[in-house]
Design a protein around this motif. Structure first.
Motif, PDB file in Angstrom:
ATOM      1  N   THR A  44      -6.790  -2.251   0.154  1.00  0.00           N
ATOM      2  CA  THR A  44      -5.398  -3.128   0.462  1.00  0.00           C
ATOM      3  C   THR A  44      -5.626  -4.166   1.893  1.00  0.00           C
ATOM      4  O   THR A  44      -5.203  -4.693   2.225  1.00  0.00           O
ATOM      5  N   THR A 120       2.696  -2.623  -0.014  1.00  0.00           N
ATOM      6  CA  THR A 120       2.802  -1.660  -1.366  1.00  0.00           C
ATOM      7  C   THR A 120       2.837  -0.742  -1.970  1.00  0.00           C
ATOM      8  O   THR A 120       3.081   0.387  -1.199  1.00  0.00           O
ATOM      9  N   ASN A 122       1.911   1.918  -4.946  1.00  0.00           N
ATOM     10  CA  ASN A 122       0.639   2.454  -5.407  1.00  0.00           C
ATOM     11  C   ASN A 122       0.422   3.455  -6.462  1.00  0.00           C
ATOM     12  O   ASN A 122       0.889   4.801  -6.011  1.00  0.00           O
ATOM     13  N   LEU A 283      -4.100  -8.030  -5.291  1.00  0.00           N
ATOM     14  CA  LEU A 283      -3.345  -6.533  -5.421  1.00  0.00           C
ATOM     15  C   LEU A 283      -2.884  -5.829  -7.249  1.00  0.00           C
ATOM     16  O   LEU A 283      -3.055  -4.642  -6.951  1.00  0.00           O
TER      17      LEU A 283
END
Length: 321
Positions: A44, A120, A122, A283
């Motif tokens: 990332t 993000t 996850n 992503l």
């Protein structure tokens, strides 16, 4: 693909740049990743740095500083000059888990970092290695209760995978499932591949390539909803573990004394980068959901997550030095 080709790929930076805050970096920037190369956080960070470089106008150098569940990298950031040129992409471990997991800390996770932006979320997955026959949680439980000695890997003490798995062990009554920590998700998954461990709990962003290559097999995901990229993999809730909902995440933070203008600039850069189709698509392909939002939103998120993971440490009974 560097700055010129990124612009050609649809970043539309000139139109967006009119709203850019006034602060600008004067030299290359350092982005600390508090885990080893090869994991979700490292991937990332490199995707984010690559996309943000044309926005900030300087190179962004990713620096891996692994160890102690992310605490070594976090401490390195607190010791850096708070001039806006050093930042960290953090996961739950160094910010909201380690203060409850470790008896001694070299920094104060609540007061020594300036939130910039959530990057993000996850989902994590419980994974079986390539030499295992288990393809469901029920099968794993049957194996574990047969008396066979089993272990699992994680990205290190205090990582999201470690704490989620320890909670799961308590909920399922599996105290004999031994934790083998590694210095990052990459080494953890390599150990799974080499059959040094039988299972792993890692983020989908870390494990996506292993799953695609069919050398790691997801038994269940840790979130309340199935991950769209793995529609046939159930959630742990569907497998009978009521109200089990844990996800990892990544966020950008600065050392606390950084100028507010630098926070505004990098928050703008993160949100602009996350709005670009090329980064969003990449992503999602690797199992990370783009987030974004204000620094204040991240501050609230950290407070909520701190309470959640503190409870996870309490439930699991885990404690390190």
């Amino acid at each position: 693909m560097r700055r010129r080709s990124l612009l050609a790929a649809g970043l539309a930076v000139p139109a967006i740049a009119q709203a850019r805050p006034g602060w600008r970096p004067t030299r290359s920037m350092r982005l600390i990743v508090p885990f080893s190369p090869g994991g979700a956080l490292d991937l990332t960070a490199r995707l984010l740095a690559w996309t943000m470089e044309p926005l900030v106008g300087v190179s962004i150098i990713v620096e891996n500083r692994s160890g102690a569940g992310g605490s070594i990298g976090a401490e390195a950031l607190t010791r850096s000059d708070p001039d806006g040129h050093s930042m960290m992409l953090a996961s739950p471990g160094p910010l909201v888990v380690n203060p409850f997991l470790f008896r001694t800390m070299t920094y104060d996770a609540e007061t020594e970092f300036a939130p910039v932006a959530l990057v993000t979320t996850n989902p994590m997955a419980l994974l079986a290695g390539p030499r295992r026959a288990e393809r469901s949680l029920a099968h794993l439980l049957m194996t574990a209760r047969s008396g066979e000695r089993l272990n699992y890997s994680s990205a290190g003490p205090g990582s999201g995978g470690h704490m989620a798995m320890e909670v799961l062990k308590v909920r399922l009554g599996l105290p004999g499932l031994l934790h083998i920590p590694f210095r990052g998700a990459g080494p953890s998954l390599q150990a799974l591949l080499a059959n040094q461990v039988q299972f792993a709990m890692e983020s989908l962003a870390s494990a996506a390539g292993f799953i695609d290559d069919e050398v790691a097999f997801p038994l269940a995901v840790t979130t309340a909803q199935r991950w769209p990229g793995l529609p046939n993999v159930p959630t742990l809730q569907e497998e009978g573990v009521a109200e089990f909902d844990y996800a990892s995440w990544s966020c950008l933070v600065y050392p606390v004394a950084v100028p507010e203008e630098a926070v505004l600039m990098m928050n703008w850069a993160v949100n602009t980068a996350l709005s670009t189709p090329i980064l969003r698509r990449r992503l999602l392909e690797v199992g990370a959901e783009p987030a974004g939002g204000s620094a204040a939103h991240l501050q609230r998120h950290l407070a909520t997550e701190r309470d959640k993971w503190a409870e996870a440490v309490r439930i699991s009974g885990a404690r390190v030095i």
